[in-house]
Design a protein around this motif. Structure first.
Motif, PDB file in Angstrom:
ATOM      1  N   THR A 193     -79.560  84.880 -48.270  1.00 48.11           N
ATOM      2  CA  THR A 193     -78.697  86.117 -48.628  1.00 48.11           C
ATOM      3  C   THR A 193     -77.427  86.086 -47.603  1.00 48.11           C
ATOM      4  N   ASP A 194     -77.527  85.589 -46.579  1.00 51.37           N
ATOM      5  CA  ASP A 194     -76.613  85.395 -45.559  1.00 51.37           C
ATOM      6  C   ASP A 194     -76.502  84.095 -44.961  1.00 51.37           C
ATOM      7  N   PRO A 195     -75.985  83.051 -45.313  1.00 53.74           N
ATOM      8  CA  PRO A 195     -76.208  81.649 -44.886  1.00 53.74           C
ATOM      9  C   PRO A 195     -75.160  81.359 -43.665  1.00 53.74           C
ATOM     10  N   VAL A 196     -74.182  82.396 -43.572  1.00 58.85           N
ATOM     11  CA  VAL A 196     -73.295  82.190 -42.192  1.00 58.85           C
ATOM     12  C   VAL A 196     -74.137  82.646 -41.062  1.00 58.85           C
ATOM     13  N   THR A 197     -74.739  83.977 -41.343  1.00 58.99           N
ATOM     14  CA  THR A 197     -75.732  84.403 -40.125  1.00 58.99           C
ATOM     15  C   THR A 197     -76.813  83.596 -39.786  1.00 58.99           C
ATOM     16  N   PHE A 198     -77.268  83.103 -40.913  1.00 55.52           N
ATOM     17  CA  PHE A 198     -78.421  82.064 -40.788  1.00 55.52           C
ATOM     18  C   PHE A 198     -78.061  80.963 -39.859  1.00 55.52           C
ATOM     19  N   SER A 199     -77.136  80.367 -39.991  1.00 53.24           N
ATOM     20  CA  SER A 199     -76.516  79.018 -39.641  1.00 53.24           C
ATOM     21  C   SER A 199     -76.302  79.529 -38.030  1.00 53.24           C
ATOM     22  N   ALA A 200     -75.547  80.641 -37.804  1.00 51.30           N
ATOM     23  CA  ALA A 200     -75.412  81.053 -36.113  1.00 51.30           C
ATOM     24  C   ALA A 200     -76.614  81.250 -35.551  1.00 51.30           C
ATOM     25  N   ALA A 201     -77.711  81.923 -36.173  1.00 51.79           N
ATOM     26  CA  ALA A 201     -78.979  82.154 -35.744  1.00 51.79           C
ATOM     27  C   ALA A 201     -79.761  80.969 -35.259  1.00 51.79           C
ATOM     28  N   VAL A 202     -79.741  79.878 -36.156  1.00 47.19           N
ATOM     29  CA  VAL A 202     -80.282  78.540 -35.819  1.00 47.19           C
ATOM     30  C   VAL A 202     -79.568  77.847 -34.647  1.00 47.19           C
ATOM     31  N   ALA A 203     -78.150  78.069 -34.512  1.00 46.76           N
ATOM     32  CA  ALA A 203     -77.558  77.362 -33.415  1.00 46.76           C
ATOM     33  C   ALA A 203     -78.057  78.300 -32.202  1.00 46.76           C
ATOM     34  N   GLU A 204     -78.192  79.441 -32.089  1.00 48.82           N
ATOM     35  CA  GLU A 204     -78.673  80.144 -30.983  1.00 48.82           C
ATOM     36  C   GLU A 204     -80.193  79.770 -30.544  1.00 48.82           C
ATOM     37  N   ILE A 205     -80.916  79.711 -31.691  1.00 50.54           N
ATOM     38  CA  ILE A 205     -82.324  79.188 -31.337  1.00 50.54           C
ATOM     39  C   ILE A 205     -82.172  77.684 -30.865  1.00 50.54           C
ATOM     40  N   GLY A 206     -81.498  76.956 -31.421  1.00 50.31           N
ATOM     41  CA  GLY A 206     -81.349  75.656 -30.573  1.00 50.31           C
ATOM     42  C   GLY A 206     -80.885  75.592 -29.217  1.00 50.31           C
ATOM     43  N   ARG A 207     -79.965  76.637 -28.876  1.00 51.05           N
ATOM     44  CA  ARG A 207     -79.301  76.760 -27.593  1.00 51.05           C
ATOM     45  C   ARG A 207     -80.796  77.304 -26.689  1.00 51.05           C
ATOM     46  N   TRP A 208     -81.710  78.116 -27.150  1.00 50.04           N
ATOM     47  CA  TRP A 208     -82.620  78.459 -26.269  1.00 50.04           C
ATOM     48  C   TRP A 208     -83.800  77.156 -26.206  1.00 50.04           C
ATOM     49  N   VAL A 209     -83.948  76.647 -27.091  1.00 55.81           N
ATOM     50  CA  VAL A 209     -84.745  75.377 -26.968  1.00 55.81           C
ATOM     51  C   VAL A 209     -84.206  74.630 -25.786  1.00 55.81           C
ATOM     52  N   GLN A 210     -82.716  74.323 -25.972  1.00 57.58           N
ATOM     53  CA  GLN A 210     -82.327  73.140 -24.840  1.00 57.58           C
ATOM     54  C   GLN A 210     -82.224  73.913 -23.433  1.00 57.58           C
ATOM     55  N   ALA A 211     -82.047  75.136 -23.387  1.00 59.97           N
ATOM     56  CA  ALA A 211     -82.328  75.785 -22.112  1.00 59.97           C
ATOM     57  C   ALA A 211     -83.490  75.755 -21.573  1.00 59.97           C
ATOM     58  N   LEU A 212     -84.661  75.638 -22.250  1.00 61.50           N
ATOM     59  CA  LEU A 212     -86.114  75.841 -21.970  1.00 61.50           C
ATOM     60  C   LEU A 212     -86.345  74.342 -21.462  1.00 61.50           C
ATOM     61  N   ASP A 213     -85.804  73.204 -21.761  1.00 61.76           N
ATOM     62  CA  ASP A 213     -86.131  72.188 -21.557  1.00 61.76           C
ATOM     63  C   ASP A 213     -86.610  71.763 -19.949  1.00 61.76           C
ATOM     64  N   SER A 214     -86.089  72.390 -19.106  1.00 63.22           N
ATOM     65  CA  SER A 214     -86.319  72.089 -17.761  1.00 63.22           C
ATOM     66  C   SER A 214     -87.424  72.998 -17.210  1.00 63.22           C
ATOM     67  N   ALA A 215     -87.818  74.041 -18.080  1.00 64.36           N
ATOM     68  CA  ALA A 215     -88.687  75.137 -17.772  1.00 64.36           C
ATOM     69  C   ALA A 215     -89.999  74.616 -18.100  1.00 64.36           C
TER      70      ALA A 215
END
Length: 264
Positions: free
Chosen positions: A87-109
């Motif tokens: 329904t909202d591919p723009v918001t979907f893409s932004a959300a995936v990018a945010e989740i990816g940043r979380w994954v990267q931030a947790l790499d050293s945790a």
């Protein structure tokens, strides 16, 4: 309202939901035993690591019990991330990018998150991780004793594999919508999240890397959406789990041949 999933049992009571970890986890008893070895303090540390990485969690999230591991939080009423893909591919893409940043931030945790798209809802335009069970704690990762355990462990704890899986699933999801061109918006996200990452070794890394590359190729016009769907079916985690060990070894060989044929 009760919902029994593979990972946890959910009970909704008005504006709140209570979730407890199933004893029969799809990864097997060894995985359950390992991740539930943590105490209440350990679970609190896990949630603290998520918050330190700025992972957005549901409001009023707290630990109810540790046997079985149980949490409670306010119900998140927003659209699910999977629905937003349609329904909202723009918001979907932004959300995936945010989740990816979380994954990267947790790499050293000593913490990871399950990036299955079904684990996220949108509050406004922001993704919220609504499932924190089981706690993905790398230091408690059991040594795999099956090929499925090797695949599942890599998918849970290896950051480059988690990112490849996230991007591959997201691209496949959008490619299956009525507007495949919407997947173009995910390409910058895919490039950014995988730029400069160290490639992991082993068959799980090859599978999820090939998934991501093939899905990117489909968006770029170098592969068809049908090839993406066929390869995802061939490398299905659920399908692999349902095979016996001999069948899994044959599947690994089959996938290796298919990767060579596809050039990914």
């Amino acid at each position: 309202m009760n919902h029994l999933g593979e990972f946890s049992t959910h009970t909704r009571d008005g504006d709140h939901v209570t979730k407890h970890l199933n004893s029969r986890h799809p990864a097997g008893n060894r995985f359950v035993t390992a991740v539930t070895r943590t105490s209440e303090d350990g679970m609190r540390d896990y949630l603290g690591a998520l918050r330190s990485a700025e992972v957005t969690l549901p409001a009023e999230l707290h630990i109810v019990a540790t046997d079985p591991l149980t949490v409670r939080h306010r119900w998140v009423p927003g659209t699910t991330l999977l629905e937003a893909a349609h329904t909202d591919p723009v918001t979907f893409s932004a959300a995936v990018a945010e989740i990816g940043r979380w994954v990267q931030a947790l790499d050293s945790a000593d913490a990871r998150i399950d990036t299955n798209l079904a684990n996220f809802c949108l509050s406004g335009d922001q993704p919220v991780l609504v499932d924190v069970l089981p706690p993905m704690i790398p230091s408690l990762q059991p040594q795999p004793d099956t090929l499925f355990g090797e695949l599942f462990g890599a998918l849970c704890f290896d950051t480059p594999i988690i990112l490849d899986a996230l991007i591959g699933y997201a691209l496949r999801t959008v490619l299956r919508t009525a507007d495949p061109c919407a997947a173009q918006g995910l390409l910058p996200v895919a490039y950014k999240l995988t730029r400069g990452t160290t490639e992991s070794k082993g068959f799980p890394a090859r599978w999820f890397r090939a998934r991501r590359r093939l899905a990117v190729g489909a968006v770029e016009g170098d592969a068809t959406a049908e090839k993406v769907q066929d390869f995802f079916a061939l490398t299905s985690v659920l399908g692999f789990r349902q095979l016996d060990e001999r069948g899994r070894r044959l599947r690994i060989d089959h996938v290796a041949r298919r990767i060579r044929e596809l050039g990914v």
